[in-house]
Scaffold this motif. Structure first.
Motif, PDB file in Angstrom:
ATOM      1  N   TYR A   1       1.634 -10.202  -3.579  1.00 38.05           N
ATOM      2  CA  TYR A   1       1.846  -8.759  -3.716  1.00 38.05           C
ATOM      3  C   TYR A   1       0.677  -7.923  -3.213  1.00 38.05           C
ATOM      4  O   TYR A   1       0.877  -6.942  -2.494  1.00 38.05           O
ATOM      5  CB  TYR A   1       2.292  -8.416  -5.141  1.00 38.05           C
ATOM      6  CG  TYR A   1       3.760  -8.752  -5.278  1.00 38.05           C
ATOM      7  CD1 TYR A   1       4.715  -7.866  -4.779  1.00 38.05           C
ATOM      8  CD2 TYR A   1       4.175  -9.968  -5.792  1.00 38.05           C
ATOM      9  CE1 TYR A   1       6.057  -8.197  -4.823  1.00 38.05           C
ATOM     10  CE2 TYR A   1       5.508 -10.299  -5.841  1.00 38.05           C
ATOM     11  CZ  TYR A   1       6.460  -9.412  -5.355  1.00 38.05           C
ATOM     12  OH  TYR A   1       7.772  -9.737  -5.398  1.00 38.05           O
ATOM     13  N   PRO A   2      -0.579  -8.304  -3.538  1.00 39.98           N
ATOM     14  CA  PRO A   2      -1.695  -7.560  -2.917  1.00 39.98           C
ATOM     15  C   PRO A   2      -1.608  -7.608  -1.393  1.00 39.98           C
ATOM     16  O   PRO A   2      -1.856  -6.600  -0.723  1.00 39.98           O
ATOM     17  CB  PRO A   2      -2.936  -8.277  -3.427  1.00 39.98           C
ATOM     18  CG  PRO A   2      -2.514  -8.839  -4.736  1.00 39.98           C
ATOM     19  CD  PRO A   2      -1.064  -9.229  -4.567  1.00 39.98           C
TER      20      PRO A   2
ATOM     21  N   LEU B   1       1.105  -7.885   0.483  1.00 45.04           N
ATOM     22  CA  LEU B   1       2.182  -7.000   0.926  1.00 45.04           C
ATOM     23  C   LEU B   1       1.745  -5.532   0.874  1.00 45.04           C
ATOM     24  O   LEU B   1       2.025  -4.751   1.780  1.00 45.04           O
ATOM     25  CB  LEU B   1       3.420  -7.208   0.037  1.00 45.04           C
ATOM     26  CG  LEU B   1       4.262  -8.436   0.398  1.00 45.04           C
ATOM     27  CD1 LEU B   1       5.346  -8.669  -0.641  1.00 45.04           C
ATOM     28  CD2 LEU B   1       4.865  -8.280   1.784  1.00 45.04           C
ATOM     29  N   GLN B   2       1.022  -5.186  -0.214  1.00 43.35           N
ATOM     30  CA  GLN B   2       0.569  -3.804  -0.321  1.00 43.35           C
ATOM     31  C   GLN B   2      -0.383  -3.477   0.816  1.00 43.35           C
ATOM     32  O   GLN B   2      -0.375  -2.379   1.366  1.00 43.35           O
ATOM     33  CB  GLN B   2      -0.138  -3.579  -1.664  1.00 43.35           C
ATOM     34  CG  GLN B   2       0.768  -3.724  -2.892  1.00 43.35           C
ATOM     35  CD  GLN B   2       1.767  -2.583  -3.018  1.00 43.35           C
ATOM     36  OE1 GLN B   2       1.441  -1.435  -2.775  1.00 43.35           O
ATOM     37  NE2 GLN B   2       2.998  -2.913  -3.384  1.00 43.35           N
ATOM     38  N   LYS B   3      -1.259  -4.443   1.136  1.00 39.57           N
ATOM     39  CA  LYS B   3      -2.213  -4.213   2.202  1.00 39.57           C
ATOM     40  C   LYS B   3      -1.488  -4.031   3.536  1.00 39.57           C
ATOM     41  O   LYS B   3      -1.867  -3.185   4.354  1.00 39.57           O
ATOM     42  CB  LYS B   3      -3.191  -5.393   2.268  1.00 39.57           C
ATOM     43  CG  LYS B   3      -4.617  -4.933   2.508  1.00 39.57           C
ATOM     44  CD  LYS B   3      -5.633  -6.012   2.141  1.00 39.57           C
ATOM     45  CE  LYS B   3      -6.103  -5.866   0.701  1.00 39.57           C
ATOM     46  NZ  LYS B   3      -6.891  -7.008   0.229  1.00 39.57           N
TER      47      LYS B   3
ATOM     48  N   LEU C   1       1.411  -2.804   3.894  1.00 44.29           N
ATOM     49  CA  LEU C   1       2.011  -1.470   3.847  1.00 44.29           C
ATOM     50  C   LEU C   1       0.982  -0.403   4.210  1.00 44.29           C
ATOM     51  O   LEU C   1       1.267   0.528   4.968  1.00 44.29           O
ATOM     52  CB  LEU C   1       2.553  -1.187   2.436  1.00 44.29           C
ATOM     53  CG  LEU C   1       3.905  -1.784   2.083  1.00 44.29           C
ATOM     54  CD1 LEU C   1       4.209  -1.570   0.599  1.00 44.29           C
ATOM     55  CD2 LEU C   1       5.011  -1.163   2.932  1.00 44.29           C
ATOM     56  N   VAL C   2      -0.240  -0.571   3.650  1.00 42.67           N
ATOM     57  CA  VAL C   2      -1.299   0.396   3.945  1.00 42.67           C
ATOM     58  C   VAL C   2      -1.563   0.433   5.443  1.00 42.67           C
ATOM     59  O   VAL C   2      -1.696   1.492   6.040  1.00 42.67           O
ATOM     60  CB  VAL C   2      -2.593   0.024   3.185  1.00 42.67           C
ATOM     61  CG1 VAL C   2      -3.731   0.944   3.620  1.00 42.67           C
ATOM     62  CG2 VAL C   2      -2.393   0.141   1.689  1.00 42.67           C
ATOM     63  N   LYS C   3      -1.617  -0.792   6.036  1.00 44.63           N
ATOM     64  CA  LYS C   3      -1.946  -0.879   7.459  1.00 44.63           C
ATOM     65  C   LYS C   3      -0.782  -0.426   8.343  1.00 44.63           C
ATOM     66  O   LYS C   3      -0.969  -0.184   9.531  1.00 44.63           O
ATOM     67  CB  LYS C   3      -2.298  -2.337   7.818  1.00 44.63           C
ATOM     68  CG  LYS C   3      -3.607  -2.809   7.197  1.00 44.63           C
ATOM     69  CD  LYS C   3      -4.806  -2.201   7.915  1.00 44.63           C
ATOM     70  CE  LYS C   3      -6.101  -2.733   7.343  1.00 44.63           C
ATOM     71  NZ  LYS C   3      -7.249  -1.939   7.811  1.00 44.63           N
ATOM     72  N   GLY C   4       0.379  -0.341   7.723  1.00 43.12           N
ATOM     73  CA  GLY C   4       1.528   0.090   8.521  1.00 43.12           C
ATOM     74  C   GLY C   4       2.128  -1.039   9.342  1.00 43.12           C
ATOM     75  O   GLY C   4       2.841  -0.791  10.325  1.00 43.12           O
TER      76      GLY C   4
ATOM     77  N   TYR D   1      11.228  -6.265   3.102  1.00 41.29           N
ATOM     78  CA  TYR D   1      10.130  -5.878   3.992  1.00 41.29           C
ATOM     79  C   TYR D   1      10.520  -6.170   5.423  1.00 41.29           C
ATOM     80  O   TYR D   1      11.036  -7.240   5.726  1.00 41.29           O
ATOM     81  CB  TYR D   1       8.846  -6.639   3.638  1.00 41.29           C
ATOM     82  CG  TYR D   1       8.284  -6.218   2.293  1.00 41.29           C
ATOM     83  CD1 TYR D   1       7.360  -5.198   2.212  1.00 41.29           C
ATOM     84  CD2 TYR D   1       8.698  -6.838   1.114  1.00 41.29           C
ATOM     85  CE1 TYR D   1       6.847  -4.798   0.984  1.00 41.29           C
ATOM     86  CE2 TYR D   1       8.207  -6.458  -0.107  1.00 41.29           C
ATOM     87  CZ  TYR D   1       7.276  -5.435  -0.173  1.00 41.29           C
ATOM     88  OH  TYR D   1       6.783  -5.040  -1.384  1.00 41.29           O
TER      89      TYR D   1
END
Lengths: 97, 890
Positions: A38-39, A41-43, A45-48, A66
């Motif tokens: 999960y961390p 995946l979040q990262k 998302l942040v990076k696009g 995703y």
């Protein structure tokens, strides 16, 4: 992160499916813990590099899928390339010994 | 590009955080459900937190959390929080106030963007030669010859005028300026227009005026003000403009009205030889210029010097021996009378130093408080760190707490400072002799920035220190130690004691300095002026302020004398141009007439025009000769005569009789003024200002011989009933001439008290006493804090000692003795500092020595008493310790 991008390359998947797919594709060698998934995946998302959207799953439940983005694909290629160079270098070194 | 996109996504997350977190929770629950039984999924809360960190907003969450927590912690100990905030507020407040004032009045450059403004002086080339103002022709020649280096060269001349805006005439200041004056600083007018070249021409006499912004506001800030009339020295002037807000001209204090140079002659009484203002011999203008872009100060200075030499050659009789120099006014100090002399700079330094000392005391106090507090909280921190609080997290928590304190204190200080600045400004206005417009002294960014920086530094020093010390300890060890532990106590107390000693020493320094000022003010008010104060009244009038010419002015003066003589109870009446203790003295060089070595034998003496009975009204005996006759009070009456005092006589002719000899003025202008004067009378010398260690030489000439518009009538009243006579006298003066501007009616004693010297001393005494008081308060708080802390740490020890029979008196005495010891050390150091300060103050104070036993004994005693009182309360608490409670608490 490279692994997550790799399994998403062929089709959009949700979290549980990503973990299962990595496990499967690596012939049961690799297991991604939820604590890292999960961390990661979040990262992404942040990076696009990925986008997330809710959709109905095969079992009719709402899951968060995703999908890899074009910039994610470029990143994957770069990372795979980098990894190959690294691996072959390490291989050379080991063969030498 | 990628970075920007990333930040946009992060911000998006921040804005819709709750929804996004909810999504994550649902997603994980889904994941868990799909994994089936038994769920191998970890703690979702923890996982969610870790996943969330990817967005990089954790610090914000922590900050909010820390601030909330800090707020709660401080609310739990309001005593500590209030003391700390008050300490900071006082320390920061007085500093901002004083800095704003000194900055606004003295240090701030005149105008932003006026870096290329320079002032130009004419200076005598003689070794001891002074500066001279410019005459209008000299100014015009200079302007023409330097057009390629100065974009603008303007001139002004400031003088006292009577200003009547509809409420009767009052004394004010006016600047006559050239047409381009307002362009120099790039400050266009707020309303209306500037002066024209035609209005500038000397003798033009066109009655237009530009008023200052504060005056415009006083008059109701009426946009229709333009075209209205104001009376300046009796003449009607049409208002054509209003200066921009904050513009105070090139002098301190700034004038209230500006007039065109061409109107200058209408109210100026400056030139005794009666030369026209436009003559090359009339030097009354100060000159400022704005450099052309790209012209360096050096280039301009060289050009100006060349023009100066040319003017010397062209007009040797007037300009011979005078060069022209240029200086860059880096700050307002340069524009002050005396050109930013050492005394002004010293005073500014002193004013700046005092609040710094208070700040230092405040910091020491704060360090004390936080130190004591950090010891108390040791156990709390130990528990938190053993429960998993990371060191950096705990440090950050303590820092947040410190920052919250510092910022609250700074905000309170800022508020306090606006109050203090207003009060200081108000008292400053009282000290200044005339109503003037003071420059804007509001906050500027420098003040705000320094406050912020100070708060941050205070936080780092006083919160970070204890934080690092505390969190660095082994938590387990701290948990085991109880709060009464000996090993820890000693270190903390020792530092605490050192801080308190510092505070006491610094407070003593301020108290003793304040004491010196108070002593000085006292000795000034009881000083022997050399004449009788009791039964004396003074009435200051200035007919010129109502536009009276010499003939009408003389008439008014004589009419007032005659009419006041008839008032019942008045014994004698006289008139004088420079009664003792007027702040502005007119000094002349007096020498024996016709002496070959007149220059070297000359003596500086106060020049005063007086009426009959001058000595009698002051209660002085005639030491020889006669008083002036009534005939000598009217102009053009025969022989030129003078009365001198014994101190001048002794200096001119040591050991010889002065009566019947001739004297002459060396620096008087005009042929008539150089004629010798016959000494017809001798009177005792009087002091002219408070600071004079001995009487100052005076020379008196009769009313008929010299005309000055501003005169002071002096009355002697029978039987000491002068105060009761004030109203009668004021009414009589009004009856004589309603239009006559009366500047003051007062008793001699009040007049002396209201003098500039006395006011400055009182202001100094007040300011130092207030600062000393604040420092004392802070020091007492410090002593109290440390003693309370010590006593509470030793509750167990005291309990045991009481249990085994120690008399409370012994415990009380022990705590008091310890308090007394650090106070004594602090006082010892403070006395040394005070002696040093005394050395410095002696030079600017009247009638005090650097070692004043009264001050050096009283100030320490006050401190000692206050600090003993501060330790008495905790000491009393020590004796009241209940042994059973104290022992059970372990």
């Amino acid at each position: 992160m490279m692994l997550v991008l790799r399994v998403l390359k062929s089709e959009p998947l949700h979290g549980y499916a990503i973990a299962k797919r990595i496990h499967l594709l690596s012939a049961d060698e690799l297991r991604v813990e939820e604590g890292s998934l999960y961390p990661a995946l979040q990262k992404l998302l942040v990076k696009g590099w990925v986008k997330a959207a809710w959709r109905g799953s095969d079992s009719g439940r709402q899951v968060r899928g995703y999908r890899i983005t074009p910039s994610g694909r470029r990143q994957l290629e770069a990372e795979v390339e980098e990894y190959r160079r690294m691996a072959s270098a390490i291989g050379l070194l080991l063969d030498e010994g | 590009m990628a970075i920007i996109g990333e930040w946009i996504r992060r911000l998006g997350y921040l804005l819709r955080r709750r929804a996004r977190e909810d999504e994550l929770r649902r997603e994980m629950e889904e994941h868990r459900a799909q994994m089936g039984e038994p769920p191998a999924f970890g703690n979702t809360l923890r996982l969610r937190e870790e996943a969330r960190d990817a967005w990089g907003w954790r610090w914000l969450d922590d900050l909010v959390q820390d601030t909330r927590f800090a707020w709660r912690t401080l609310r739990q100990s309001p005593g500590f929080a209030l003391t700390a905030i008050l300490t900071l507020a006082l320390g920061i407040g007085v500093n901002i106030a004083m800095f704003s004032l000194v900055n606004g009045l003295l240090l701030r450059p005149l105008y932003a963007g006026a870096d290329d403004v320079v002032s130009v002086h004419s200076r005598s080339t003689a070794p001891s030669g002074g500066a001279r103002a410019f005459s209008y022709p000299n100014y015009r020649d200079l302007q023409e010859a330097t057009a390629d280096v100065f974009a603008n060269l303007a001139a002004s001349s400031t003088s006292f005028v009577g200003l009547d805006v509809g409420r009767g005439p009052r004394r004010s200041m006016a600047s006559a300026v050239t047409a381009n004056y307002f362009q120099i600083f790039g400050m266009p007018l707020a309303h209306g227009r500037s002066f024209t070249v035609e209005e500038e021409r000397p003798g033009a006499g066109i009655r237009v005026a530009i008023i200052s912004y504060p005056l415009w506001e006083q008059l109701g800030a009426d946009p229709g003000m333009l075209g209205r009339l104001v009376r300046i020295s009796g003449e009607h002037f049409t208002v054509v403009g209003v200066a921009r807000e904050g513009f105070a001209g090139t002098s301190i204090p700034g004038p209230e009205v500006w007039l065109p140079l061409g109107a200058h002659e209408m109210f100026s009484t400056e030139d005794p030889a009666g030369r026209p203002f436009g003559a090359r011999e009339t030097h009354e203008l100060s000159v400022v210029g704005r450099l052309r872009p790209g012209i360096s100060v050096e280039t301009a200075a060289a050009t100006v010097a060349t023009v100066g030499r040319r003017l010397e050659l062209a007009f040797p009789s007037v300009n011979g021996g005078y060069s022209i120099v240029m200086s860059k006014p880096s700050s307002r100090l340069m524009f002050m009378p005396g050109g930013g002399s050492g005394a002004t700079a010293g005073l500014a330094l002193l004013l700046m130093l005092m609040p710094v000392i208070v700040l230092l005391v405040a910091c020491l106090n704060l360090a004390d408080l936080l130190l004591a507090r950090s010891h108390v909280r040791r156990q709390e921190l130990a528990i938190r760190s053993s429960l998993g609080g990371g060191r950096s997290r705990l440090t950050r928590q303590l820092l947040t707490e410190g920052l919250l304190l510092a910022l609250t204190g700074a905000a309170a200080g800022l508020w306090l400072s606006t109050l203090a600045t207003r009060t200081l400004l108000a008292s400053l206005r009282q000290v200044l002799p005339v109503a003037v417009s003071l420059p804007d002294v509001g906050l500027d960014w420098r003040v705000l920035l320094s406050t912020l920086v100070f708060s941050l530094v205070a936080t780092l020093v006083f919160a970070a220190g204890p934080a690092l010390a505390q969190t660095g300890r082994a938590a387990a060890a701290d948990l085991k130690r109880r709060t009464g532990d000996e090993g820890f106590r000693l270190g903390g107390v020792r530092i605490g004691n050192a801080l308190v000693i510092g505070q006491i020493a610094l407070s003593l320094l301020l108290l003793a300095s304040g004491g010196l000022f108070v002593m000085s003010a006292l000795s000034a008010s009881t000083a022997d002026p050399g004449f009788r104060l009791d039964g004396g009244l003074v009435v200051q009038v200035d007919p010129a302020l109502a536009g009276y010419d010499e003939a009408r002015g003389r008439e008014a003066h004589l009419a007032l004398i005659d009419r006041l003589r008839m008032v019942p109870g008045v014994e004698a009446v006289t008139i004088g141009s420079r009664p003792p203790f007027t702040s502005i003295g007119d000094s002349r060089h007096v020498a024996p007439a016709g002496a070959a070595d007149a220059r070297s034998r000359s003596v500086g003496a106060v020049f005063s025009v007086v009426g009959r009975d001058y000595a009698r009204v002051l209660g002085l005996p005639m030491l020889g000769g006669r008083d002036f006759s009534d005939a000598e009070l009217a102009p053009g009456s025969g022989e030129r005569v003078a009365i001198i005092d014994d101190s001048l006589a002794e200096e001119l002719w040591p050991g010889e009789a002065a009566l019947g000899r001739l004297i002459q003025f060396l620096d008087a202008e005009g042929p008539e003024a150089r004629q010798p004067l016959l000494v017809v009378g001798i009177i005792p010398a009087v002091k002219h200002s408070l600071g004079d260690p001995r009487p100052y030489p005076h020379v008196y000439v009769p009313l008929g011989q010299h005309y000055e518009s501003e005169m002071t009538l002096q009355l002697r009243v029978a039987g000491g009933g002068e105060r009761a006579m004030l109203d009668t006298v004021a009414r009589v003066v009004r009856d004589v001439d309603e239009r006559l501007p009366v500047l003051s009616v007062a008793t001699w004693r009040d007049h002396l008290d209201a003098g500039l010297d006395a006011r400055l001393l009182r202001a100094g005494a007040g300011v130092f006493s207030v600062f000393g008081g604040i420092a004392l308060l802070l020091a007492v708080l410090g002593v109290y804090g440390v003693k309370s802390y010590v006593v509470s740490r030793r509750t167990r020890e005291f309990g045991i000692r009481i249990a085994i029979g120690a008399p409370p008196r012994v415990l009380l005495w022990q705590v008091l003795r310890e308090g007394g010891r650090i106070t004594t050390i602090g006082i010892g150091i403070g006395l040394l500092l005070a002696l040093g300060a005394g050395q410095f103050l002696q030079s600017i104070l009247y009638g005090v020595n650097s070692i004043e036993p009264v001050v050096l004994v009283t100030a320490p005693l006050i401190l000692l008493a206050a600090s003993l009182l501060a330790s008495y309360i905790p000491a009393l608490r020590a004796t009241r310790v209940d042994p059973t409670v104290a022992l059970r608490s372990e």
